[in-house]
Design an enzyme around this catalytic site. Structure first.
Site, short mmCIF file in Angstrom:
data_model
loop_
_atom_site.label_atom_id
_atom_site.label_comp_id
_atom_site.label_asym_id
_atom_site.label_seq_id
_atom_site.Cartn_x
_atom_site.Cartn_y
_atom_site.Cartn_z
N ASN A 9 0.88 -1.17 0.00
CA ASN A 9 0.00 0.00 0.00
C ASN A 9 0.91 1.22 0.00
O ASN A 9 1.48 1.57 1.02
CB ASN A 9 -0.89 -0.01 1.26
CG ASN A 9 -1.67 1.28 1.41
OD1 ASN A 9 -1.80 2.05 0.46
ND2 ASN A 9 -2.17 1.54 2.61
N LYS A 11 0.25 4.21 -0.20
CA LYS A 11 -0.37 5.42 0.37
C LYS A 11 -0.12 6.60 -0.58
O LYS A 11 -0.02 6.39 -1.78
CB LYS A 11 0.15 5.70 1.78
CG LYS A 11 0.11 4.47 2.68
CD LYS A 11 0.21 4.83 4.13
CE LYS A 11 0.48 3.60 4.95
NZ LYS A 11 0.03 3.72 6.31
N HIS A 94 -9.60 1.10 4.74
CA HIS A 94 -8.33 1.30 5.44
C HIS A 94 -8.58 2.22 6.64
O HIS A 94 -9.39 3.15 6.56
CB HIS A 94 -7.29 1.92 4.49
CG HIS A 94 -5.91 1.91 5.07
ND1 HIS A 94 -5.49 2.83 5.99
CD2 HIS A 94 -4.87 1.06 4.87
CE1 HIS A 94 -4.24 2.55 6.34
NE2 HIS A 94 -3.83 1.48 5.67
N GLU A 96 -6.98 4.61 7.84
CA GLU A 96 -6.78 6.04 7.60
C GLU A 96 -8.02 6.65 6.96
O GLU A 96 -8.38 7.80 7.22
CB GLU A 96 -5.53 6.25 6.72
CG GLU A 96 -4.25 5.99 7.52
CD GLU A 96 -3.05 5.56 6.70
OE1 GLU A 96 -3.05 5.71 5.47
OE2 GLU A 96 -2.09 5.07 7.32
N GLU A 166 -5.64 -5.16 10.44
CA GLU A 166 -4.64 -4.11 10.66
C GLU A 166 -4.94 -3.38 11.97
O GLU A 166 -5.77 -2.45 11.97
CB GLU A 166 -4.65 -3.10 9.51
CG GLU A 166 -4.33 -3.70 8.16
CD GLU A 166 -3.70 -2.67 7.23
OE1 GLU A 166 -2.61 -2.94 6.73
OE2 GLU A 166 -4.28 -1.59 7.04
N GLY A 172 2.05 2.20 10.68
CA GLY A 172 2.96 3.33 10.52
C GLY A 172 3.62 3.77 11.82
O GLY A 172 4.23 4.83 11.91
N SER A 211 3.16 -2.23 10.37
CA SER A 211 4.62 -2.22 10.59
C SER A 211 5.28 -3.56 10.29
O SER A 211 6.20 -3.98 11.00
CB SER A 211 4.94 -1.75 12.01
OG SER A 211 4.48 -0.41 12.18
C1 PEP Z 1 -0.91 0.11 5.83
O1 PEP Z 1 -0.85 1.23 5.36
O2 PEP Z 1 -1.85 -0.62 5.53
C2 PEP Z 1 0.15 -0.35 6.73
C3 PEP Z 1 0.06 -1.54 7.28
O3 PEP Z 1 1.20 0.54 6.94
P1 PEP Z 1 2.62 0.20 7.65
O4 PEP Z 1 3.11 -1.10 7.07
O5 PEP Z 1 3.49 1.35 7.30
O6 PEP Z 1 2.35 0.08 9.12
#
Ligand code: PEP
Length: 248
Positions: A9, A11, A94, A96, A166, A172, A211
């Site tokens: 992803n 982003k 997601h 976010e 998630e 992040g 992460s």
């Molecule tokens: C994500 O954006 O779905 C995500 C898991 O980000 P990160 O791996 O940076 O934590």
């Protein structure tokens, strides 16, 4: 036997030059990758990603879409448009988008339905905040997010989808759920679906996201109910992303 899926992803990152460098390096290292691999790019780069990845082992997709098929929705992008650019996947729900753009469970379920209606495979993100985890309501939250889709589209709709667990506190932040913490929620998700349809539960790819890095992917992906990952930050580095793909 489920095949693991590792999806990047990106982003709101990338440029024409950066995307080309990243994808050529990832393509060059795909020889020993057994997992399915995909990248979810920002809308303006889908044409570029399509031309770089067409005919390769890497699929592509978008990070969001409209719940509407067409019409007066200035600034929105429909699932049919994503199909036009060869997308296989689209991320829906997601955290976010839920947190920053106020996307409700109902809206996410509408997007999930619209994605499938256009022939896309939705990657449905679910997960709890730190406050929710600390209050002991992780399963209630994840269960509610899944139920919104099951009620709107039926449990069988999950057969043509991917679920990404998630935990919001791990996205992040550099804080990864332990393999045991992640496995416990993945098992909960699979058992919840198994109670309604065992075949769908057994076939469902449930990714972990939050992460994931080259140094923790193998342990996470070795858990029985973790079928790969949704990768944010680490998907922007070819070496890191490839190492994660090889762990799948
Ligand atoms: C994500 O954006 O779905 C995500 C898991 O980000 P990160 O791996 O940076 O934590």
């Amino acid at each position: 036997m489920r095949r693991k899926l590792v999806a990047g992803n990106w982003k709101m990152h990338g440029s024409l030059a950066e995307n080309e460098a990243l994808l050529s390096a990832v393509l060059a290292g795909m020889g020993d990758v057994k997992a399915g691999v995909a990248v979810c790019a920002p809308y303006p780069y889908l044409a570029q990603v399509q031309s770089l990845l067409a005919g390769s082992a890497i699929a592509w997709g978008a990070q969001n879409m409209s719940q509407h098929a067409k019409g007066a929705h200035t600034g929105e992008v429909s699932a049919g448009m994503l199909k036009d650019f060869g997308c296989t996947y689209v991320i829906v729900g997601h955290s976010e988008r839920r947190a920053i753009y106020g996307e409700s469970d109902t809206l996410v379920a509408m997007k999930f339905a619209a994605a499938q209606a256009a022939g896309l495979t939705p990657i449905l993100c679910v997960g709890e905040t730190l406050e929710e985890r600390e209050s002991g309501v992780t399963e209630a939250v994840v269960g509610r997010q899944l139920d919104a889709v099951i009620h709107a589209c039926g449990v069988q709709s999950l057969a043509k989808s991917v679920v990404a667990y998630e935990p919001v506190w791990a996205i992040g932040t550099g804080k990864t759920a332990t393999p045991e913490q992640a496995q416990a929620v993945h098992a909960f998700i699979r058992e919840k679906i198994r109670a309604q349809d065992a075949g769908v539960a057994d076939g469902l790819v449930i990714q972990y996201g939050g992460s994931v890095k080259a140094n923790n992917a193998a342990e996470l992906f070795s858990q029985p109910d973790i079928d790969g990952g949704l990768i944010g930050g680490a998907s922007l580095s070819a070496d890191e992303f490839l190492a994660i793909c090889r762990a799948g």
